[in-house]
Write a protein that holds these residues in place. Structure first.
Motif, PDB file in Angstrom:
ATOM      1  N   TYR A  63      -1.330   8.887   1.425  1.00  0.00           N
ATOM      2  CA  TYR A  63      -0.805   7.877   2.340  1.00  0.00           C
ATOM      3  C   TYR A  63       0.725   7.881   2.371  1.00  0.00           C
ATOM      4  O   TYR A  63       1.315   7.451   3.356  1.00  0.00           O
ATOM      5  N   HIS A  64       1.370   8.354   1.300  1.00  0.00           N
ATOM      6  CA  HIS A  64       2.816   8.537   1.358  1.00  0.00           C
ATOM      7  C   HIS A  64       3.172   9.596   2.402  1.00  0.00           C
ATOM      8  O   HIS A  64       4.075   9.399   3.232  1.00  0.00           O
ATOM      9  N   ILE A  65       2.466  10.695   2.362  1.00  0.00           N
ATOM     10  CA  ILE A  65       2.727  11.790   3.300  1.00  0.00           C
ATOM     11  C   ILE A  65       2.410  11.360   4.732  1.00  0.00           C
ATOM     12  O   ILE A  65       3.179  11.611   5.661  1.00  0.00           O
ATOM     13  N   LEU A  66       1.262  10.694   4.913  1.00  0.00           N
ATOM     14  CA  LEU A  66       0.876  10.223   6.240  1.00  0.00           C
ATOM     15  C   LEU A  66       1.911   9.248   6.795  1.00  0.00           C
ATOM     16  O   LEU A  66       2.314   9.335   7.967  1.00  0.00           O
ATOM     17  N   GLY A  67       2.350   8.321   5.956  1.00  0.00           N
ATOM     18  CA  GLY A  67       3.334   7.332   6.395  1.00  0.00           C
ATOM     19  C   GLY A  67       4.662   7.967   6.775  1.00  0.00           C
ATOM     20  O   GLY A  67       5.272   7.594   7.789  1.00  0.00           O
ATOM     21  N   ILE A  68       5.123   8.926   5.991  1.00  0.00           N
ATOM     22  CA  ILE A  68       6.390   9.595   6.291  1.00  0.00           C
ATOM     23  C   ILE A  68       6.279  10.392   7.588  1.00  0.00           C
ATOM     24  O   ILE A  68       7.199  10.384   8.420  1.00  0.00           O
ATOM     25  N   MET A  69       5.142  11.058   7.799  1.00  0.00           N
ATOM     26  CA  MET A  69       4.939  11.821   9.033  1.00  0.00           C
ATOM     27  C   MET A  69       4.947  10.891  10.247  1.00  0.00           C
ATOM     28  O   MET A  69       5.555  11.204  11.278  1.00  0.00           O
TER      29      MET A  69
END
Length: 333
Positions: free
Chosen positions: A217-223
């Motif tokens: 979810y960190h990666i998804l949020g940053i994207m």
């Protein structure tokens, strides 16, 4: 943990609920075409309109115009945000990596806002799994504060170097509210970690643990943050170019119909992108942070109100305005 998280940030949660409710009420009054005659109604429209939508207030008395400030002062919001939230980010980094606890005044302030309730959970994270969970939580806060600072810095550059401001104004109350907002939003992020956080409290391997806890979810949020930010920047460039020649020289301060990018679907895609940016931060918090979802709810109603007023301006000013465009959210609203 469950009991502490339920009461966490009660004062802060109440503040964001109150603000969201106020803007929801204003949005509903505007959608229901509240009367614009009378002192109370004039004050209401003065407080919700700014810039080009100020024309919807009708003829304004001289004493009301004395309370106006230039819309170009929007840059002050982002100057304050870069300085203040950059300072908070520095304190957080020092706490996480250099074992320096937050200053006493900041601990007291976060405690007053509700962050102190999280301190009750500190002793419960004695296991390795508990430390990993807390590192994940601190990583989320670190990322959100960094992205909030980056967002403010980009908006500041856009205000100073790209946007072309006319003689539009905003009410002094709106101006003061905007300044206060960027102070509170940074504190809201910090309230998601214990006020007395320090590296020693999380173990010697905090740095390693912190970055090993990067989740999907960190990666998804940053994207999502990058995607929304790119489109918001494009929309601001499109709006600025309406007043510039191909060489980049300002040739007009008049309003025109914008086309391109998300403007093909909505009148105010930059407001929609702002909402998506805050949703991306909620994702970085792991979808489960109640306080931040209340912030998102406030941003939703705040930006929806501004979008409705802008859409109304475009429709009334341009008889050829595209009828398929929504005000705020593509295909919906």
């Amino acid at each position: 943990v469950q009991g502490g998280s339920r009461v966490m940030g009660s004062a802060l949660n109440a503040l964001w609920v109150l603000l969201a409710a106020a803007f929801l009420a204003a949005l509903l009054l505007e959608l229901l075409q509240a009367p614009r005659a009378g002192l109370g109604s004039c004050l209401f429209h003065d407080l919700i309109r700014y810039g080009k939508t100020k024309s919807g207030c009708g003829q304004r008395q001289a004493w009301r115009r004395l309370l106006d400030v230039p819309k170009r002062w929007f840059s002050h919001f982002y100057i304050l945000s870069v300085v203040w939230n950059g300072f908070l980010l520095l304190l957080l980094i020092q706490a996480l990596f250099l074992s320096r606890p937050f200053p006493i005044w900041l601990q007291d302030l976060l405690s007053a806002l509700g962050g102190a309730s999280q301190n009750q959970d500190v002793g419960k994270y004695s296991t390795y799994y508990g430390q990993m969970h807390r590192c994940d939580k601190h990583l989320s806060v670190l990322l959100v504060l960094m992205l909030l600072l980056l967002h403010s810095f980009r908006r500041l550059i856009e205000c100073l170097c790209i946007s072309v401001f006319s003689s539009g104004v905003l009410h002094i109350v709106q101006y003061c509210f905007g300044l206060g907002y960027y102070i509170v939003i940074g504190l809201t992020v910090l309230c998601q970690v214990p006020a007395n956080v320090s590296a020693s409290a999380l173990g010697r391997n905090l740095q390693l643990n912190l970055f090993m806890q990067v989740c999907w979810y960190h990666i998804l949020g940053i994207m999502m943050y990058i995607w929304a930010s790119v489109h918001q920047h494009r929309c601001h460039v499109i709006l600025a170019n309406l007043r510039k020649s191909k060489s980049g020289k300002v040739v007009s301060l008049n309003h025109s119909i914008p086309f391109g990018d998300w403007f093909e679907r909505v009148s105010c895609p930059h407001y929609f992108a702002e909402l998506l940016i805050y949703v991306s931060m909620a994702i970085i918090f792991g979808f489960q942070n109640l306080t931040w979802w209340l912030v998102v709810m406030f941003v939703l109603f705040n930006q929806a109100l501004a979008a409705v007023l802008c859409h109304e301006f475009y429709v009334n000013k341009f008889s050829c305005y595209p009828t398929h465009r929504k005000a705020f959210i593509p295909f919906l609203f």
